[in-house]
Scaffold this motif. Structure first.
Motif, PDB file in Angstrom:
ATOM      1  N   SER A 221       0.811  -1.214   0.000  1.00  0.00           N
ATOM      2  CA  SER A 221       0.000   0.000   0.000  1.00  0.00           C
ATOM      3  C   SER A 221       0.852   1.275   0.000  1.00  0.00           C
ATOM      4  N   ASN A 222       2.151   1.118   0.108  1.00  0.00           N
ATOM      5  CA  ASN A 222       3.094   2.237   0.019  1.00  0.00           C
ATOM      6  C   ASN A 222       4.228   1.841  -0.922  1.00  0.00           C
ATOM      7  N   GLU A 223       4.952   2.847  -1.400  1.00  0.00           N
ATOM      8  CA  GLU A 223       6.121   2.526  -2.216  1.00  0.00           C
ATOM      9  C   GLU A 223       7.110   1.733  -1.378  1.00  0.00           C
ATOM     10  N   VAL A 224       7.783   0.792  -2.016  1.00  0.00           N
ATOM     11  CA  VAL A 224       8.810  -0.013  -1.366  1.00  0.00           C
ATOM     12  C   VAL A 224      10.069   0.128  -2.210  1.00  0.00           C
ATOM     13  N   TYR A 225      11.197   0.305  -1.539  1.00  0.00           N
ATOM     14  CA  TYR A 225      12.453   0.537  -2.237  1.00  0.00           C
ATOM     15  C   TYR A 225      13.338  -0.697  -2.156  1.00  0.00           C
ATOM     16  N   VAL A 226      13.831  -1.129  -3.311  1.00  0.00           N
ATOM     17  CA  VAL A 226      14.812  -2.203  -3.352  1.00  0.00           C
ATOM     18  C   VAL A 226      16.170  -1.524  -3.270  1.00  0.00           C
TER      19      VAL A 226
ATOM     20  N   ARG B 174      24.203  -7.903  -2.127  1.00  0.00           N
ATOM     21  CA  ARG B 174      22.859  -8.345  -1.750  1.00  0.00           C
ATOM     22  C   ARG B 174      21.900  -7.163  -1.746  1.00  0.00           C
ATOM     23  N   SER B 175      20.637  -7.488  -1.991  1.00  0.00           N
ATOM     24  CA  SER B 175      19.574  -6.484  -1.971  1.00  0.00           C
ATOM     25  C   SER B 175      18.630  -6.748  -0.813  1.00  0.00           C
ATOM     26  N   TRP B 176      17.882  -5.722  -0.451  1.00  0.00           N
ATOM     27  CA  TRP B 176      16.851  -5.828   0.575  1.00  0.00           C
ATOM     28  C   TRP B 176      15.775  -4.803   0.256  1.00  0.00           C
ATOM     29  N   LEU B 177      14.669  -4.884   0.980  1.00  0.00           N
ATOM     30  CA  LEU B 177      13.572  -3.933   0.831  1.00  0.00           C
ATOM     31  C   LEU B 177      13.645  -2.900   1.946  1.00  0.00           C
ATOM     32  N   ASN B 178      13.221  -1.693   1.622  1.00  0.00           N
ATOM     33  CA  ASN B 178      13.176  -0.644   2.622  1.00  0.00           C
ATOM     34  C   ASN B 178      11.891   0.144   2.458  1.00  0.00           C
ATOM     35  N   GLU B 179      11.350   0.611   3.578  1.00  0.00           N
ATOM     36  CA  GLU B 179      10.122   1.387   3.551  1.00  0.00           C
ATOM     37  C   GLU B 179      10.379   2.866   3.300  1.00  0.00           C
TER      38      GLU B 179
ATOM     39  N   ASN C 112      21.295   0.057   5.788  1.00  0.00           N
ATOM     40  CA  ASN C 112      21.913  -1.215   5.437  1.00  0.00           C
ATOM     41  C   ASN C 112      21.831  -2.243   6.581  1.00  0.00           C
ATOM     42  N   PRO C 113      21.043  -3.314   6.393  1.00  0.00           N
ATOM     43  CA  PRO C 113      20.925  -4.333   7.438  1.00  0.00           C
ATOM     44  C   PRO C 113      22.112  -5.297   7.475  1.00  0.00           C
ATOM     45  N   PHE C 114      22.951  -5.274   6.464  1.00  0.00           N
ATOM     46  CA  PHE C 114      24.061  -6.219   6.398  1.00  0.00           C
ATOM     47  C   PHE C 114      25.332  -5.701   7.073  1.00  0.00           C
ATOM     48  N   TYR C 115      25.431  -4.378   7.235  1.00  0.00           N
ATOM     49  CA  TYR C 115      26.577  -3.794   7.915  1.00  0.00           C
ATOM     50  C   TYR C 115      26.195  -2.971   9.130  1.00  0.00           C
ATOM     51  N   GLY C 116      24.930  -2.624   9.242  1.00  0.00           N
ATOM     52  CA  GLY C 116      24.465  -1.904  10.417  1.00  0.00           C
ATOM     53  C   GLY C 116      25.248  -0.633  10.682  1.00  0.00           C
ATOM     54  N   SER C 117      25.618  -0.424  11.947  1.00  0.00           N
ATOM     55  CA  SER C 117      26.271   0.825  12.344  1.00  0.00           C
ATOM     56  C   SER C 117      27.634   1.025  11.686  1.00  0.00           C
ATOM     57  N   LYS C 118      28.253  -0.045  11.214  1.00  0.00           N
ATOM     58  CA  LYS C 118      29.560   0.084  10.562  1.00  0.00           C
ATOM     59  C   LYS C 118      29.455   0.847   9.247  1.00  0.00           C
ATOM     60  N   MET C 119      28.383   0.571   8.512  1.00  0.00           N
ATOM     61  CA  MET C 119      28.190   1.212   7.206  1.00  0.00           C
ATOM     62  C   MET C 119      26.689   1.392   6.979  1.00  0.00           C
ATOM     63  N   TYR C 120      26.041   2.108   7.884  1.00  0.00           N
ATOM     64  CA  TYR C 120      24.585   2.238   7.916  1.00  0.00           C
ATOM     65  C   TYR C 120      23.987   2.684   6.590  1.00  0.00           C
ATOM     66  N   ASP C 121      24.595   3.649   5.945  1.00  0.00           N
ATOM     67  CA  ASP C 121      24.011   4.184   4.715  1.00  0.00           C
ATOM     68  C   ASP C 121      24.743   3.727   3.450  1.00  0.00           C
ATOM     69  N   CYS C 122      25.472   2.619   3.555  1.00  0.00           N
ATOM     70  CA  CYS C 122      26.169   2.077   2.386  1.00  0.00           C
ATOM     71  C   CYS C 122      25.172   1.368   1.488  1.00  0.00           C
ATOM     72  N   GLY C 123      25.110   1.768   0.258  1.00  0.00           N
ATOM     73  CA  GLY C 123      24.229   1.128  -0.705  1.00  0.00           C
ATOM     74  C   GLY C 123      23.530   2.145  -1.575  1.00  0.00           C
ATOM     75  N   GLU C 124      22.605   1.637  -2.364  1.00  0.00           N
ATOM     76  CA  GLU C 124      21.866   2.503  -3.275  1.00  0.00           C
ATOM     77  C   GLU C 124      20.492   1.920  -3.543  1.00  0.00           C
ATOM     78  N   VAL C 125      19.578   2.782  -3.924  1.00  0.00           N
ATOM     79  CA  VAL C 125      18.247   2.353  -4.345  1.00  0.00           C
ATOM     80  C   VAL C 125      18.357   1.901  -5.791  1.00  0.00           C
ATOM     81  N   THR C 126      17.969   0.661  -6.062  1.00  0.00           N
ATOM     82  CA  THR C 126      18.045   0.145  -7.419  1.00  0.00           C
ATOM     83  C   THR C 126      16.687   0.048  -8.093  1.00  0.00           C
ATOM     84  N   GLU C 127      15.639   0.127  -7.297  1.00  0.00           N
ATOM     85  CA  GLU C 127      14.293  -0.003  -7.865  1.00  0.00           C
ATOM     86  C   GLU C 127      13.273   0.540  -6.849  1.00  0.00           C
ATOM     87  N   THR C 128      12.213   1.120  -7.379  1.00  0.00           N
ATOM     88  CA  THR C 128      11.089   1.520  -6.544  1.00  0.00           C
ATOM     89  C   THR C 128       9.885   0.718  -7.003  1.00  0.00           C
TER      90      THR C 128
END
Length: 166
Positions: free
Chosen positions: A122-127, A135-140, A146-162
């Protein structure tokens, strides 16, 4: 008179279908929210909350009204929910963050496929994608968490799809 009964029948079926769709969409929203709970916990290095999120995900998968989905979506639900159950179950009692994250890789893969297949969000979901773990994951939210690095690299990554909302 037949026309009136036919109109009433058509309206009743339409209303029932809309209510079923809304209930199914609500149930899917709860399932997706449970996934986000686990993801958010991993992104903040919280083992206990990740286990609670995984447990909630399993409960929502079990309670989901699968029979309300069209046949093709039911088949995909079965396939991906089996994968989700297989990999989310160990996360519930796991006390090692690294092991939880390893299981979450497969949980995310199945959840991405499920969201795309049933198209009930019911809302946009970001891959989002982490090049470090490939690895990819979903975000609201669009901001990377980043759930794979947590506090070490919290914002590491990019949105690849909406994935647009339904």
């Amino acid at each position: 008179m037949k026309r009136v009964f036919l109109m009433i029948a058509v309206c009743s079926v339409t209303i029932f279908a809309a209510q079923a769709q809304t209930a199914t969409q609500t149930a899917f929203g709860k399932t997706l929210q449970a996934y986000f709970e686990a993801k958010n916990a991993l992104a903040t290095d919280n083992v206990a909350k990740a286990g609670v999120g995984a447990k909630s995900l399993l409960a929502n998968l079990a309670a989901f009204p699968v029979k309300t989905l069209p046949d093709a979506q039911q088949a995909e639900w079965k396939k991906q929910s089996d994968e989700l159950k297989k990999y989310a179950a160990p996360m519930v009692a796991e006390k090692d963050l690294k092991a939880q994250r390893k299981s979450f890789e497969n949980v995310s893969s199945a959840m991405i496929k499920l969201v795309k297949a049933v198209n009930l969000n019911s809302n946009e979901v970001y891959v989002q994608y982490c090049p470090m773990v490939k690895r990819s994951w979903l975000n609201e939210v669009e901001a990377v968490q980043n759930p794979f690095y947590g506090s070490k690299m919290y914002d590491c990554g990019e949105v690849t799809e909406t994935i647009a909302k339904k």
